[in-house]
Design a protein around this motif. Structure first.
Motif, short mmCIF file in Angstrom:
data_model
loop_
_atom_site.label_atom_id
_atom_site.label_comp_id
_atom_site.label_asym_id
_atom_site.label_seq_id
_atom_site.Cartn_x
_atom_site.Cartn_y
_atom_site.Cartn_z
N ILE A 190 0.84 -1.20 0.00
CA ILE A 190 0.00 0.00 0.00
C ILE A 190 0.87 1.25 0.00
N ALA A 191 1.92 1.25 0.81
CA ALA A 191 2.83 2.40 0.86
C ALA A 191 3.48 2.62 -0.51
N GLU A 192 3.88 1.54 -1.16
CA GLU A 192 4.50 1.63 -2.47
C GLU A 192 3.51 2.18 -3.50
N LEU A 193 2.30 1.65 -3.53
CA LEU A 193 1.29 2.12 -4.48
C LEU A 193 0.92 3.58 -4.22
N LYS A 194 0.92 3.97 -2.96
CA LYS A 194 0.63 5.37 -2.63
C LYS A 194 1.73 6.28 -3.19
N GLU A 195 2.98 5.86 -3.07
CA GLU A 195 4.08 6.64 -3.65
C GLU A 195 3.94 6.72 -5.17
N PHE A 196 3.57 5.61 -5.81
CA PHE A 196 3.36 5.63 -7.25
C PHE A 196 2.26 6.63 -7.61
N ALA A 197 1.18 6.64 -6.83
CA ALA A 197 0.06 7.55 -7.08
C ALA A 197 0.50 9.00 -6.93
N THR A 243 -12.66 -4.44 -1.24
CA THR A 243 -11.61 -4.01 -0.33
C THR A 243 -10.43 -3.44 -1.12
N ALA A 244 -9.98 -4.19 -2.11
CA ALA A 244 -8.83 -3.74 -2.91
C ALA A 244 -9.16 -2.49 -3.71
N THR A 245 -10.31 -2.47 -4.34
CA THR A 245 -10.64 -1.31 -5.18
C THR A 245 -10.85 -0.05 -4.34
N SER A 246 -11.51 -0.17 -3.21
CA SER A 246 -11.70 1.02 -2.37
C SER A 246 -10.37 1.48 -1.77
N LEU A 247 -9.48 0.55 -1.49
CA LEU A 247 -8.17 0.90 -0.99
C LEU A 247 -7.38 1.70 -2.03
N LEU A 248 -7.40 1.25 -3.28
CA LEU A 248 -6.72 1.97 -4.35
C LEU A 248 -7.30 3.37 -4.52
N GLN A 249 -8.62 3.47 -4.46
CA GLN A 249 -9.26 4.79 -4.56
C GLN A 249 -8.84 5.69 -3.42
N SER A 250 -8.75 5.16 -2.22
CA SER A 250 -8.43 5.98 -1.05
C SER A 250 -7.00 6.54 -1.10
N ILE A 251 -6.09 5.84 -1.78
CA ILE A 251 -4.71 6.35 -1.88
C ILE A 251 -4.48 7.12 -3.17
N GLY A 252 -5.50 7.20 -4.03
CA GLY A 252 -5.38 7.98 -5.26
C GLY A 252 -4.69 7.27 -6.40
N TYR A 253 -4.61 5.94 -6.35
CA TYR A 253 -3.96 5.18 -7.42
C TYR A 253 -4.91 5.07 -8.61
#
Length: 177
Positions: A66-73, A104-114
């Protein structure tokens, strides 16, 4: 003769997997299957894309992922301007012990802006990537999460990242291609 024994300091064994490995083998990345967020089967053909691609295996229960994907976003514009196409393929639906609902996965991606490409990794895709990993490293260990594969514009594997990769490192490796 008496020998005095002294306690020794034991260090944790070093991992056999390097966090970042550049590939000198120029192995072609095979076509990878995945499912869209809606569950439709799709594939990624790296030889027709003509641009570098990062395949990122992640899970919603993996904090480092999640931290990595957030940095990508947060750096998506920079990565896009470098010409990188990104695919975050979740393994959430593969491991029945850790399976999570797709929401769960899709809402997580949305919440970090990916907002880059996403989908569900298939068992076949994970198996193919595991075999590539084993072939390159002559190891027979599970891949850690996250694991990412950087594929060059010619469809060849140029780097494998075991664990999180920073945007800075990705950009350096893209310039190396």
């Amino acid at each position: 003769v008496s020998h005095a024994l002294e306690p020794a300091r034991l260090d944790a064994p070093k991992s056999d997997l390097l966090p970042r490995t550049l590939s000198a083998a120029n192995l072609p990345m095979p076509i990878l299957e995945y499912k869209t967020i809606q569950g439709q089967p799709r594939s990624i053909d790296f030889h027709t894309r003509r641009k570098p691609v990062l395949i990122n295996l992640w899970a919603s229960w993996c904090r480092a992922c999640i931290a990595e994907l957030k940095e990508f976003a947060e750096h998506s514009a920079e990565l896009e301007s470098a010409g990188l196409e990104m695919w975050a393929l979740s393994v959430d639906q593969i491991d029945v012990k850790k399976a999570t609902p797709s929401t769960t996965a899709t809402s997580l991606l949305q919440s970090i802006g990916y907002t880059a490409e996403t989908g569900w990794a298939t068992e076949r895709t994970v198996e193919l990537l595991r075999l590539i990993n084993e072939h390159l490293f002559d190891l027979h260990k599970p891949m850690p999460l996250p694991t990412s594969f950087l594929v060059d514009a010619e469809g060849r594997i140029s780097a494998i990242y075991h664990g999180p990769v920073t945007v800075e490192q990705l950009l350096k490796d893209l310039r190396r291609q």
